[in-house]
Design a protein around this motif. Structure first.
Motif, PDB file in Angstrom:
ATOM      1  N   ASN A 238       7.522  44.783   4.672  1.00  0.00           N
ATOM      2  CA  ASN A 238       8.688  45.499   5.209  1.00  0.00           C
ATOM      3  C   ASN A 238       8.330  46.596   6.194  1.00  0.00           C
ATOM      4  O   ASN A 238       9.208  47.197   6.789  1.00  0.00           O
ATOM      5  CB  ASN A 238       9.497  46.110   4.058  1.00  0.00           C
ATOM      6  N   GLY A 239       7.043  46.870   6.331  1.00  0.00           N
ATOM      7  CA  GLY A 239       6.630  47.943   7.221  1.00  0.00           C
ATOM      8  C   GLY A 239       7.100  49.282   6.693  1.00  0.00           C
ATOM      9  O   GLY A 239       7.461  49.430   5.523  1.00  0.00           O
ATOM     10  N   ILE A 240       7.088  50.260   7.578  1.00  0.00           N
ATOM     11  CA  ILE A 240       7.606  51.577   7.222  1.00  0.00           C
ATOM     12  C   ILE A 240       8.727  51.859   8.207  1.00  0.00           C
ATOM     13  O   ILE A 240       8.480  52.190   9.359  1.00  0.00           O
ATOM     14  CB  ILE A 240       6.495  52.638   7.295  1.00  0.00           C
ATOM     15  N   PRO A 241       9.980  51.637   7.751  1.00  0.00           N
ATOM     16  CA  PRO A 241      11.093  51.823   8.668  1.00  0.00           C
ATOM     17  C   PRO A 241      11.293  53.306   8.973  1.00  0.00           C
ATOM     18  O   PRO A 241      10.986  54.159   8.140  1.00  0.00           O
ATOM     19  CB  PRO A 241      12.294  51.264   7.892  1.00  0.00           C
TER      20      PRO A 241
ATOM     21  N   ARG B 287      13.070  62.030  12.596  1.00  0.00           N
ATOM     22  CA  ARG B 287      11.807  61.602  13.192  1.00  0.00           C
ATOM     23  C   ARG B 287      10.851  61.282  12.048  1.00  0.00           C
ATOM     24  O   ARG B 287      10.788  62.011  11.069  1.00  0.00           O
ATOM     25  CB  ARG B 287      11.304  62.778  14.021  1.00  0.00           C
ATOM     26  N   GLY B 288      10.132  60.178  12.133  1.00  0.00           N
ATOM     27  CA  GLY B 288       9.203  59.838  11.057  1.00  0.00           C
ATOM     28  C   GLY B 288       8.253  58.752  11.494  1.00  0.00           C
ATOM     29  O   GLY B 288       8.450  58.117  12.532  1.00  0.00           O
ATOM     30  N   PRO B 289       7.202  58.524  10.702  1.00  0.00           N
ATOM     31  CA  PRO B 289       6.236  57.485  11.056  1.00  0.00           C
ATOM     32  C   PRO B 289       6.859  56.105  10.910  1.00  0.00           C
ATOM     33  O   PRO B 289       7.749  55.910  10.091  1.00  0.00           O
ATOM     34  CB  PRO B 289       5.128  57.666  10.017  1.00  0.00           C
ATOM     35  N   ILE B 290       6.396  55.148  11.712  1.00  0.00           N
ATOM     36  CA  ILE B 290       6.879  53.784  11.543  1.00  0.00           C
ATOM     37  C   ILE B 290       5.722  52.804  11.567  1.00  0.00           C
ATOM     38  O   ILE B 290       4.692  53.043  12.185  1.00  0.00           O
ATOM     39  CB  ILE B 290       7.874  53.348  12.647  1.00  0.00           C
ATOM     40  N   MET B 291       5.906  51.718  10.854  1.00  0.00           N
ATOM     41  CA  MET B 291       4.969  50.600  10.928  1.00  0.00           C
ATOM     42  C   MET B 291       5.821  49.337  10.921  1.00  0.00           C
ATOM     43  O   MET B 291       6.814  49.268  10.202  1.00  0.00           O
ATOM     44  CB  MET B 291       4.039  50.636   9.712  1.00  0.00           C
ATOM     45  N   PRO B 292       5.461  48.348  11.767  1.00  0.00           N
ATOM     46  CA  PRO B 292       6.270  47.125  11.768  1.00  0.00           C
ATOM     47  C   PRO B 292       6.092  46.352  10.471  1.00  0.00           C
ATOM     48  O   PRO B 292       5.046  46.450   9.827  1.00  0.00           O
ATOM     49  CB  PRO B 292       5.697  46.321  12.951  1.00  0.00           C
ATOM     50  N   GLY B 293       7.093  45.569  10.067  1.00  0.00           N
ATOM     51  CA  GLY B 293       6.973  44.705   8.897  1.00  0.00           C
ATOM     52  C   GLY B 293       6.525  43.315   9.337  1.00  0.00           C
ATOM     53  O   GLY B 293       6.815  42.895  10.447  1.00  0.00           O
ATOM     54  N   TYR B 294       5.800  42.618   8.445  1.00  0.00           N
ATOM     55  CA  TYR B 294       5.249  41.310   8.808  1.00  0.00           C
ATOM     56  C   TYR B 294       5.870  40.192   7.991  1.00  0.00           C
ATOM     57  O   TYR B 294       5.290  39.114   7.870  1.00  0.00           O
ATOM     58  CB  TYR B 294       3.720  41.338   8.649  1.00  0.00           C
TER      59      TYR B 294
ATOM     60  N   GLY C 146      15.261  49.787  -0.849  1.00  0.00           N
ATOM     61  CA  GLY C 146      14.520  50.900  -1.433  1.00  0.00           C
ATOM     62  C   GLY C 146      13.314  51.311  -0.614  1.00  0.00           C
ATOM     63  O   GLY C 146      12.573  52.195  -0.984  1.00  0.00           O
ATOM     64  N   GLN C 147      13.088  50.607   0.501  1.00  0.00           N
ATOM     65  CA  GLN C 147      11.896  50.873   1.294  1.00  0.00           C
ATOM     66  C   GLN C 147      12.211  51.940   2.325  1.00  0.00           C
ATOM     67  O   GLN C 147      12.953  51.693   3.251  1.00  0.00           O
ATOM     68  CB  GLN C 147      11.530  49.582   2.023  1.00  0.00           C
ATOM     69  N   ARG C 148      11.719  53.110   2.178  1.00  0.00           N
ATOM     70  CA  ARG C 148      11.893  54.058   3.260  1.00  0.00           C
ATOM     71  C   ARG C 148      10.849  55.142   3.152  1.00  0.00           C
ATOM     72  O   ARG C 148      10.324  55.421   2.090  1.00  0.00           O
ATOM     73  CB  ARG C 148      13.281  54.677   3.265  1.00  0.00           C
TER      74      ARG C 148
END
Ligand code: HEC
Ligand code: HEC
Length: 324
Positions: free
Chosen positions: A244-247, A253-260, A303-305
């Motif tokens: 799910n990455g890090i939405p 403003r916050g860090p993000i990572m793409p989901g795979y 629940g992913q955030r």
């Protein structure tokens, strides 16, 4: 006021058996509920006692970080803060069994609890994120008190942990941004000697550009040999993060990572996990992750955030590095 009125019944209370039986709950309380006010430990100072009061009371850290017995009560003694489970996420041990490769100290833990991330431990995700989000609204002294208490439970790290952590920190110094050539962003991971290692190839192609670039947190990815997620007892949390990455947190403003989720199949994720565990941790391989991957896919991003980065994060991440 702009919608048509509808007539709707409130849903029935659907507590499962035996939780719907008040009498049984009374029995449970008799067994496990301890009433009374907090009693300070006179051998400890005021900050420690405030931390204990907050962590054991309103903070209810043990609700997730302490394993439960068959009747669902938090276990006591050595099991206190020995690691638990929350909504499919592993809530890591916060006592001597803490799997953090870089042992927590009061400063780093205060920073993490209060701001939701820490440069050498990463960003809080899943059910921990709202905890940090709420702590961030309190005076920092409260986070510091909780950190003082929790670090005392973790105790002195073993000499093996200390040595490994010191070696990692020395490498950090050598790879500090600025100490790297300008092309650092495209640096690749230590790719395994075996060209048939699919996990290594996926890591080098999909992950390394962020996680090995030496870009500072919270917007850069943590070096994964610093990550509790890769050194923890189960791969549940890294699986949620990979899928799910890090939405970005809503409106902040916050860090993000793409989901795979759509890019990697279960077998590829399993190979990637095995590679990371082997390369970024000195712990034994995880059990077959197939079931965890399937459950995590089924849950989706629910629940992913993560959360906003608080005030001490650099103001404009795009100014630091725009290579991704
Ligand atoms: C609702 C469940 C929940 C509660 C309540 C909770 N935590 Fe957590 N905590 C988690 C989960 C899940 C993780 C793993 C998050 C991740 O992978 O980013 C975590 C991670 C952490 C970590 C990072 C551990 C590491 O080594 O990376 C620390 C420290 C921590 N929690 C401390 C606390 C403290 C202190 C409290 C009480 C103020 C608390 N937590 C309350 C669920 C919870
Ligand atoms: C666009 C940049 C980017 C890419 C690409 C990326 N990540 Fe991340 N990742 C991040 C950021 C930012 C975080 C949050 C900071 C942190 O905790 O590392 C993160 C966090 C993580 C974490 C949690 C680390 C911790 O304990 O705090 C794991 C595990 C992870 N990523 C694995 C991967 C894997 C595996 C891949 C490749 C499939 C990948 N990442 C690709 C940016 C990225």
């Amino acid at each position: 006021m702009t919608r048509e009125a509808v007539s709707a019944e409130p849903p029935e209370n659907e507590l499962p058996f035996p939780l719907d039986m008040r009498m049984i709950l009374a029995g449970w309380k008799l067994l496990f509920l301890r009433e009374g006010t907090f009693r300070p430990d006179p051998t400890k100072d005021e900050v420690w006692n405030r931390g204990a009061y907050l962590a054991e009371g309103l903070g209810h850290c043990g609700a997730c970080h302490t394993p439960r017995n068959l009747l669902g009560a938090e276990r006591k003694g050595e099991a206190h803060f020995a690691g638990g489970e929350a909504e499919g996420w592993t809530a890591y041990a916060l006592n001597e069994a803490s799997p953090a490769p870089i042992p927590w100290d009061v400063d780093s833990l205060t920073h993490y609890l209060h701001g939701g991330w820490e440069a050498r431990h990463g960003v809080a995700r899943g059910p921990m994120a709202p905890v940090n989000s709420n702590l961030g609204t309190l005076p920092e002294a409260d986070s510091r008190a909780i950190a003082t208490y929790v670090v005392s439970l973790m105790g002195e790290p073993s000499s093996r942990t200390r040595e490994r952590a010191d070696a990692l920190l020395r490498e950090d110094e050598a790879h500090r941004p600025g100490a790297l050539p300008a092309s650092a962003g495209s640096q690749t991971a230590p790719v395994s000697a075996d060209p048939g290692d699919r996990g290594a190839a996926i890591y080098a192609g999909a992950c390394s550009s962020c996680h090995d670039a030496g870009r500072p947190l919270p917007y850069g990815g943590l070096r994964l040999d610093h990550s509790t997620a890769i050194n923890g007892p189960t791969p549940a949390n890294p699986i949620h993060v990979i899928l799910n990455g890090i939405p970005a947190p809503e409106g902040e403003r916050g860090p993000i990572m793409p989901g795979y989720d759509g890019a990697l199949d279960d077998g590829q994720i399993a190979d990637l996990l095995a590679y990371m565990r082997r390369t970024f941790s000195d712990r034994p391989p995880w059990d077959d992750p197939a079931e965890l991957i399937a459950t995590s896919r089924a849950r989706g991003a629910q629940g992913q955030r993560s959360l906003g980065t608080g005030s001490d994060a650099p103001a404009n991440p795009s100014k630091q590095d725009t290579s991704w």
